[in-house]
Design a protein around this motif. Structure first.
Motif, PDB file in Angstrom:
ATOM      1  N   TYR A  11       0.846  -1.206   0.000  1.00  0.00           N
ATOM      2  CA  TYR A  11       0.000   0.000   0.000  1.00  0.00           C
ATOM      3  C   TYR A  11       0.887   1.264   0.000  1.00  0.00           C
ATOM      4  O   TYR A  11       0.668   2.181  -0.788  1.00  0.00           O
ATOM      5  CB  TYR A  11      -0.897  -0.040   1.247  1.00  0.00           C
ATOM      6  CG  TYR A  11      -1.828   1.129   1.356  1.00  0.00           C
ATOM      7  CD1 TYR A  11      -3.035   1.143   0.666  1.00  0.00           C
ATOM      8  CD2 TYR A  11      -1.509   2.229   2.153  1.00  0.00           C
ATOM      9  CE1 TYR A  11      -3.894   2.233   0.760  1.00  0.00           C
ATOM     10  CE2 TYR A  11      -2.364   3.308   2.254  1.00  0.00           C
ATOM     11  CZ  TYR A  11      -3.556   3.303   1.562  1.00  0.00           C
ATOM     12  OH  TYR A  11      -4.397   4.383   1.659  1.00  0.00           O
ATOM     13  N   SER A  12       1.908   1.282   0.857  1.00  0.00           N
ATOM     14  CA  SER A  12       2.773   2.482   0.943  1.00  0.00           C
ATOM     15  C   SER A  12       3.554   2.701  -0.353  1.00  0.00           C
ATOM     16  O   SER A  12       3.794   3.833  -0.759  1.00  0.00           O
ATOM     17  CB  SER A  12       3.789   2.363   2.068  1.00  0.00           C
ATOM     18  OG  SER A  12       3.145   2.115   3.267  1.00  0.00           O
ATOM     19  N   GLN A  13       3.958   1.612  -0.982  1.00  0.00           N
ATOM     20  CA  GLN A  13       4.704   1.763  -2.238  1.00  0.00           C
ATOM     21  C   GLN A  13       3.811   2.325  -3.348  1.00  0.00           C
ATOM     22  O   GLN A  13       4.242   3.136  -4.165  1.00  0.00           O
ATOM     23  CB  GLN A  13       5.290   0.425  -2.683  1.00  0.00           C
ATOM     24  CG  GLN A  13       6.479  -0.004  -1.839  1.00  0.00           C
ATOM     25  CD  GLN A  13       6.911  -1.417  -2.165  1.00  0.00           C
ATOM     26  OE1 GLN A  13       6.072  -2.308  -2.330  1.00  0.00           O
ATOM     27  NE2 GLN A  13       8.212  -1.646  -2.248  1.00  0.00           N
ATOM     28  N   VAL A  73      13.203   0.499  11.840  1.00  0.00           N
ATOM     29  CA  VAL A  73      12.400   1.499  11.117  1.00  0.00           C
ATOM     30  C   VAL A  73      10.957   1.033  11.018  1.00  0.00           C
ATOM     31  O   VAL A  73      10.015   1.770  11.314  1.00  0.00           O
ATOM     32  CB  VAL A  73      12.985   1.740   9.701  1.00  0.00           C
ATOM     33  CG1 VAL A  73      12.026   2.575   8.865  1.00  0.00           C
ATOM     34  CG2 VAL A  73      14.339   2.417   9.779  1.00  0.00           C
ATOM     35  N   LYS A  74      10.764  -0.228  10.622  1.00  0.00           N
ATOM     36  CA  LYS A  74       9.397  -0.735  10.430  1.00  0.00           C
ATOM     37  C   LYS A  74       8.665  -0.848  11.764  1.00  0.00           C
ATOM     38  O   LYS A  74       7.443  -0.777  11.817  1.00  0.00           O
ATOM     39  CB  LYS A  74       9.431  -2.099   9.729  1.00  0.00           C
ATOM     40  CG  LYS A  74       9.923  -2.032   8.291  1.00  0.00           C
ATOM     41  CD  LYS A  74       8.870  -1.435   7.354  1.00  0.00           C
ATOM     42  CE  LYS A  74       9.390  -1.394   5.930  1.00  0.00           C
ATOM     43  NZ  LYS A  74       8.516  -0.840   4.933  1.00  0.00           N
ATOM     44  N   GLU A  75       9.433  -1.024  12.820  1.00  0.00           N
ATOM     45  CA  GLU A  75       8.821  -1.112  14.140  1.00  0.00           C
ATOM     46  C   GLU A  75       8.294   0.262  14.581  1.00  0.00           C
ATOM     47  O   GLU A  75       7.264   0.372  15.233  1.00  0.00           O
ATOM     48  CB  GLU A  75       9.881  -1.605  15.136  1.00  0.00           C
ATOM     49  CG  GLU A  75       9.374  -1.834  16.531  1.00  0.00           C
ATOM     50  CD  GLU A  75      10.500  -2.241  17.476  1.00  0.00           C
ATOM     51  OE1 GLU A  75      11.660  -2.400  17.041  1.00  0.00           O
ATOM     52  OE2 GLU A  75      10.215  -2.403  18.662  1.00  0.00           O
ATOM     53  N   ILE A 127       6.021   3.990   6.426  1.00  0.00           N
ATOM     54  CA  ILE A 127       7.289   4.479   5.889  1.00  0.00           C
ATOM     55  C   ILE A 127       7.793   3.610   4.739  1.00  0.00           C
ATOM     56  O   ILE A 127       7.523   2.407   4.696  1.00  0.00           O
ATOM     57  CB  ILE A 127       8.337   4.538   7.034  1.00  0.00           C
ATOM     58  CG1 ILE A 127       9.492   5.455   6.683  1.00  0.00           C
ATOM     59  CG2 ILE A 127       8.817   3.142   7.413  1.00  0.00           C
ATOM     60  CD1 ILE A 127      10.308   5.895   7.894  1.00  0.00           C
ATOM     61  N   ASN A 128       8.481   4.232   3.777  1.00  0.00           N
ATOM     62  CA  ASN A 128       9.205   3.483   2.754  1.00  0.00           C
ATOM     63  C   ASN A 128      10.692   3.644   3.024  1.00  0.00           C
ATOM     64  O   ASN A 128      11.171   4.760   3.250  1.00  0.00           O
ATOM     65  CB  ASN A 128       8.877   4.022   1.358  1.00  0.00           C
ATOM     66  CG  ASN A 128       7.533   3.515   0.879  1.00  0.00           C
ATOM     67  OD1 ASN A 128       7.248   2.319   0.917  1.00  0.00           O
ATOM     68  ND2 ASN A 128       6.684   4.428   0.430  1.00  0.00           N
ATOM     69  N   ILE A 129      11.407   2.528   2.988  1.00  0.00           N
ATOM     70  CA  ILE A 129      12.847   2.562   3.243  1.00  0.00           C
ATOM     71  C   ILE A 129      13.583   2.592   1.912  1.00  0.00           C
ATOM     72  O   ILE A 129      13.434   1.699   1.085  1.00  0.00           O
ATOM     73  CB  ILE A 129      13.302   1.322   4.041  1.00  0.00           C
ATOM     74  CG1 ILE A 129      12.576   1.270   5.389  1.00  0.00           C
ATOM     75  CG2 ILE A 129      14.815   1.312   4.204  1.00  0.00           C
ATOM     76  CD1 ILE A 129      12.931   0.046   6.232  1.00  0.00           C
ATOM     77  N   PHE A 130      14.380   3.646   1.725  1.00  0.00           N
ATOM     78  CA  PHE A 130      15.244   3.726   0.552  1.00  0.00           C
ATOM     79  C   PHE A 130      16.638   3.295   0.952  1.00  0.00           C
ATOM     80  O   PHE A 130      17.184   3.758   1.953  1.00  0.00           O
ATOM     81  CB  PHE A 130      15.316   5.180   0.022  1.00  0.00           C
ATOM     82  CG  PHE A 130      16.396   5.368  -1.020  1.00  0.00           C
ATOM     83  CD1 PHE A 130      16.082   5.363  -2.360  1.00  0.00           C
ATOM     84  CD2 PHE A 130      17.727   5.515  -0.653  1.00  0.00           C
ATOM     85  CE1 PHE A 130      17.075   5.506  -3.333  1.00  0.00           C
ATOM     86  CE2 PHE A 130      18.731   5.657  -1.607  1.00  0.00           C
ATOM     87  CZ  PHE A 130      18.407   5.657  -2.946  1.00  0.00           C
ATOM     88  N   SER A 131      17.229   2.402   0.190  1.00  0.00           N
ATOM     89  CA  SER A 131      18.682   2.196   0.208  1.00  0.00           C
ATOM     90  C   SER A 131      19.026   1.678  -1.171  1.00  0.00           C
ATOM     91  O   SER A 131      18.117   1.417  -1.964  1.00  0.00           O
ATOM     92  CB  SER A 131      19.111   1.225   1.309  1.00  0.00           C
ATOM     93  OG  SER A 131      19.112  -0.091   0.823  1.00  0.00           O
TER      94      SER A 131
END
Ligand code: FUL
Length: 492
Positions: free
Chosen positions: A38-40, A210-212, A217-221
């Protein structure tokens, strides 16, 4: 007689069962994995995100600080994060990402775990908090905030001591993700001290934490997990760009993966779309001697990032006053208004063109007809061809009353909520091949190299696809800013 009556009753019941069945809607086709979260999906629809590089480098006129800068030099005399957010809103941007800490280690918030921060600065006598001002400004404007926390820290002496440094990094991550409300994207920069080969970043722990702490949130790396790097910093994605990769076979920070990240992988098992980061100026930080890119350059970047199934992360650095310079703000406004000019009118829809398709799922009443490609829903209403027995998939657009349509841009979008599918497509104008393309994804934009065309028939042919192609939107547009270098048209 009784038997006859019984039989005719049965027949009647059977017929009404069939007609009930006929009236029911045709079900949507099965998805093809992997799918976006959903976030993506929400992230993808933003199209353009704003990046803000701000810190001690702004005052030293450097790109990479070495960590020995005195915090005292950080003194933006007129800092106004409200102005940053206003500029973003005027540019149609709904998410801004601030460098809370860059490689020099200077923190824009009063971290409890170091003194190398705004606490030691002249700005607001050490009582200020840029991250706080930033998140308040975004929420006042109704837009979202994201943060960048550089894994490479050139100031802190714990860098190089695995456990100590990872503890420090995690402590700061917790401060940022616990104290500043909702954060929609967190940016883990891949840059690392080339001499510190032994430094290990505990990505697994970082990502879990982060997810906790943040639900949307979306994590970029470099290699995701939610958003990946496109592999260059010029704002140009690869011509073929899948939102799919295989995360398990990747090692983050390995330069060999750049090509893989660039194109993605049609066999990928993870949905990790690409983000194209680029600065509006030559540098990431503000420098007096530099000026913003031209409108033509920015539009070129747009077509080659957003128009290639990616997100554009455009950096607009605040200056030493703590404001986005007028010249940058004006350029951004121009950029936004140019995009609106080109795409607000879909000639295929507004000039009553007739749109036909090779076949349609469930027939005319199935709910998956060509009209779905002309409405304003670019995700959940789509054209779906019949399940079986067809090898050809095409969409044909004809001018009203056999007249012609004038355009120089073609837009195609897939219903990515059911997976990314199209591998190869072609566009024909009056029977002549003008575009050969590969992936489509959320959005594919083609500028016609020969310039403006007047066409009676435009055909979009899907020649290769993972399963059935599902197209959520098509558009013919006129871009008055596009001046093709080629005049002779397409060469095969
Ligand atoms: C790079 C950094 O080294 C640059 O300074 C900048 O922050 C860019 C977005 O990422 O890896």
């Amino acid at each position: 007689m009784a038997r006859l009556l019984f039989l005719s009753l049965l027949l009647h019941l059977f017929k009404s069962a069939i007609s009930v069945h006929e009236q029911a809607l045709t079900t949507p086709p099965l998805p093809i994995l992997p799918l976006p979260s959903y976030s993506q999906l929400k992230w993808q629809q933003r199209e353009i995100i704003m990046f803000l590089h701000f810190g001690v480098n702004t005052f030293t006129d450097r790109e990479w600080g070495d960590g020995r800068e005195s915090p005292k030099i950080f003194n933006p005399s007129g800092l106004n994060a409200g102005q940053w957010a206003e500029v973003a809103v005027e540019a149609g941007v709904s998410l801004m990402i601030l460098t809370a800490k860059h490689h020099d280690g200077f923190c824009l918030w009063p971290s409890k775990y170091t003194e190398h921060s705004v606490i030691g600065s002249t700005w607001e006598n050490g009582k200020g908090d840029v991250v706080r001002e930033f998140v308040s400004a975004t929420s006042a404007q109704g837009i979202d905030a994201g943060l960048y926390l550089s894994p490479w820290d050139r100031h802190d002496s714990r860098y190089g001591h695995d456990i100590l440094y990872n503890e420090y990094y995690l402590a700061q991550l917790q401060e940022l993700l616990n104290q500043y409300g909702e954060v929609r994207e967190i940016w883990f920069d891949g840059a690392k001290d080339p001499k510190a080969e032994n430094v290990t970043y505990y990505f697994t722990e970082w990502f879990s934490m982060v997810k906790e702490l943040q639900k949307s949130i979306n994590i970029f790396s470099d290699a995701g997990p939610d958003v990946r790097w496109v592999g260059d910093e010029q704002g140009y994605a690869s011509d073929t760009c899948w939102s799919l990769i295989n995360r398990t076979s990747l090692s983050i920070g390995n330069p060999d993966i750049t090509n893989y990240l660039n194109t993605g992988d049609p066999k990928g098992t993870d949905w990790v779309p690409a983000e194209c980061d680029v600065s509006i100026r030559p540098g990431w930080f503000w420098h007096k001697s530099e000026s913003p890119k031209s409108l033509t350059q920015l539009l070129d970047i747009y077509y080659n990032s957003v128009g290639r199934n990616c997100l554009l992360l455009l950096n607009v650095p605040p200056n030493t006053t703590g404001l986005i310079s007028d010249i940058d703000a004006q350029r951004l406004k121009q950029f936004h208004s140019a995009i609106t000019t080109v795409f607000q009118k879909n000639i295929a829809a507004e000039e009553d063109c007739s749109v036909t398709v090779s076949s349609q799922r469930g027939g005319k009443q199935g709910g998956f007809g060509p009209e779905n490609m002309l409405d304003s829903d670019h995700l959940w209403t789509y054209w779906a061809p019949e399940e079986e027995g067809r090898e050809e998939y095409w969409v044909e657009i004809r001018g009203r009353n056999n007249g012609s349509v004038r355009f120089n841009v073609v837009r195609v979008q897939e219903a990515i909520g059911l997976g990314q599918r199209i591998q190869r497509h072609e566009i024909y104008v009056d029977g002549k091949l003008v575009i050969r393309g590969t992936t489509v994804g959320y959005k594919r934009l083609h500028r016609i190299e020969g310039g403006v065309v007047d066409a009676r028939v435009v055909r979009i042919r899907i020649s290769e696809s993972r399963g059935l192609p599902l197209i959520s939107s098509i558009g013919l547009h006129f871009d008055p800013f596009w001046h093709s270098k080629f005049t002779a048209g397409f060469r095969e």
